[in-house]
Design a protein around this motif. Structure first.
Motif, mmCIF file in Angstrom:
data_model
loop_
_atom_site.group_PDB
_atom_site.id
_atom_site.type_symbol
_atom_site.label_atom_id
_atom_site.label_comp_id
_atom_site.label_asym_id
_atom_site.label_seq_id
_atom_site.Cartn_x
_atom_site.Cartn_y
_atom_site.Cartn_z
ATOM 1 N N PHE A 108 -51.292 54.868 2.604
ATOM 2 C CA PHE A 108 -51.914 55.900 3.432
ATOM 3 C C PHE A 108 -53.398 56.036 3.120
ATOM 4 O O PHE A 108 -54.229 56.100 4.025
ATOM 5 C CB PHE A 108 -51.209 57.245 3.223
ATOM 6 C CG PHE A 108 -51.903 58.389 3.913
ATOM 7 C CD1 PHE A 108 -51.792 58.559 5.282
ATOM 8 C CD2 PHE A 108 -52.673 59.292 3.185
ATOM 9 C CE1 PHE A 108 -52.440 59.604 5.925
ATOM 10 C CE2 PHE A 108 -53.325 60.337 3.816
ATOM 11 C CZ PHE A 108 -53.210 60.494 5.190
ATOM 12 N N TRP A 109 -53.763 56.092 1.835
ATOM 13 C CA TRP A 109 -55.183 56.254 1.477
ATOM 14 C C TRP A 109 -56.005 55.066 1.953
ATOM 15 O O TRP A 109 -57.176 55.217 2.303
ATOM 16 C CB TRP A 109 -55.345 56.428 -0.030
ATOM 17 C CG TRP A 109 -54.811 57.711 -0.605
ATOM 18 C CD1 TRP A 109 -54.047 57.839 -1.721
ATOM 19 C CD2 TRP A 109 -55.002 59.045 -0.110
ATOM 20 N NE1 TRP A 109 -53.733 59.170 -1.941
ATOM 21 C CE2 TRP A 109 -54.310 59.928 -0.963
ATOM 22 C CE3 TRP A 109 -55.688 59.570 0.986
ATOM 23 C CZ2 TRP A 109 -54.283 61.303 -0.773
ATOM 24 C CZ3 TRP A 109 -55.661 60.952 1.186
ATOM 25 C CH2 TRP A 109 -54.972 61.794 0.315
ATOM 26 N N PRO A 112 -55.307 55.220 6.637
ATOM 27 C CA PRO A 112 -54.776 56.485 7.157
ATOM 28 C C PRO A 112 -54.548 56.498 8.663
ATOM 29 O O PRO A 112 -53.732 57.277 9.153
ATOM 30 C CB PRO A 112 -55.838 57.512 6.732
ATOM 31 C CG PRO A 112 -57.086 56.713 6.550
ATOM 32 C CD PRO A 112 -56.641 55.389 6.030
ATOM 33 N N VAL A 115 -51.055 54.313 8.852
ATOM 34 C CA VAL A 115 -49.908 54.722 8.038
ATOM 35 C C VAL A 115 -49.765 56.233 8.108
ATOM 36 O O VAL A 115 -50.712 56.968 7.842
ATOM 37 C CB VAL A 115 -50.085 54.281 6.561
ATOM 38 C CG1 VAL A 115 -48.903 54.772 5.723
ATOM 39 C CG2 VAL A 115 -50.220 52.763 6.469
ATOM 40 N N THR A 116 -48.577 56.692 8.492
ATOM 41 C CA THR A 116 -48.306 58.131 8.588
ATOM 42 C C THR A 116 -47.277 58.518 7.546
ATOM 43 O O THR A 116 -46.238 57.860 7.426
ATOM 44 C CB THR A 116 -47.779 58.497 9.991
ATOM 45 O OG1 THR A 116 -48.762 58.129 10.974
ATOM 46 C CG2 THR A 116 -47.500 59.989 10.100
ATOM 47 N N PRO A 117 -47.516 59.592 6.773
ATOM 48 C CA PRO A 117 -46.516 60.037 5.798
ATOM 49 C C PRO A 117 -45.192 60.352 6.494
ATOM 50 O O PRO A 117 -45.187 60.809 7.646
ATOM 51 C CB PRO A 117 -47.139 61.313 5.211
ATOM 52 C CG PRO A 117 -48.607 61.172 5.455
ATOM 53 C CD PRO A 117 -48.727 60.424 6.743
ATOM 54 N N ARG A 122 -49.792 62.420 12.358
ATOM 55 C CA ARG A 122 -50.577 61.210 12.560
ATOM 56 C C ARG A 122 -52.062 61.554 12.430
ATOM 57 O O ARG A 122 -52.495 62.630 12.840
ATOM 58 C CB ARG A 122 -50.299 60.606 13.933
ATOM 59 C CG ARG A 122 -48.901 60.015 14.077
ATOM 60 C CD ARG A 122 -48.766 59.209 15.359
ATOM 61 N NE ARG A 122 -49.047 60.010 16.548
ATOM 62 C CZ ARG A 122 -50.101 59.841 17.343
ATOM 63 N NH1 ARG A 122 -50.980 58.890 17.089
ATOM 64 N NH2 ARG A 122 -50.272 60.611 18.395
#
Length: 204
Positions: A108-109, A112, A115-117, A122
């Motif tokens: 994610f970092w 971002p 990639v979505t948690p 989003r």
């Protein structure tokens, strides 16, 4: 219309009672030190006609107390809440870095926008939420001739706003060049021209 200048002070909330956590929508309160950080910041912010605050308690409790103390209007809004990290929200960083599931916080970092948690927001949705709020605020400033207002919000929100004002590429990670400490503020001067168009600039 007659041109005029306005100021928007973006103030990050103070230190949290929980340390080393990914505090997105999780409703952590401020520590005693966090409250002191905000109290120390306020004297340097003058002429405020309105306070706008995130609804999360690390912002809204202090905002409500300050508005009552100074007898000025307060607006609480979900639009300037921090990014929603979904299942990662509220977890310790140490725990998250140890996880090997996909997607991971490391992914994610690095990416971002791609990639979505799990169960999270989003990045495109977060961007649009903040950009829409900012555009609406600029229109309101032009209509009401507001001279100065204080916005109490979160680091992610402030960094996204600075990226928008600086016209950084939408899908870049360049907002991470900004670092906003607990209880720190950034001043945005907004010039409204004769046609009502807003021209914001960052004041150091």
């Amino acid at each position: 219309m007659t041109p005029f200048s306005s100021r928007v002070y973006l103030l990050r909330h103070g230190e949290l009672v929980e340390q080393g956590v990914l505090a997105g929508h999780t409703d952590f309160a401020l520590s005693k030190n966090g409250v002191e950080q905000l109290n120390s910041a306020v004297p340097g912010i003058t002429g405020i006609e309105r306070i706008i605050s995130s609804t999360l308690i690390r912002c809204s409790v202090f905002a409500t107390e300050l508005a009552n103390r100074q007898q000025i209007p307060l607006v609480l809004t979900d639009q300037i809440r921090e990014y929603n990290f979904g299942e990662w929200d509220g977890c310790k960083y140490e725990f998250l870095w140890q996880q090997t599931h996909s997607p991971s916080i490391g992914d994610f970092w690095q990416e971002p926008w791609h990639v979505t948690p799990p169960g999270g927001e989003r990045m495109a949705e977060f961007y649009e939420r903040i950009a829409t709020w900012w555009h609406t605020l600029l229109i309101d400033i032009a209509k009401t001739n507001t001279q100065a207002q204080l916005v109490i919000t979160h680091a992610g929100v402030i960094k996204q706003l600075l990226a928008i004002i600086c016209q950084l590429p939408k899908q870049s990670q360049q907002q991470n060049i900004f670092s906003i400490g607990y209880g720190k503020h950034v001043c945005i001067e907004v010039f409204i021209d004769e046609s009502g168009h807003a021209w914001p600039r960052i004041i150091f």
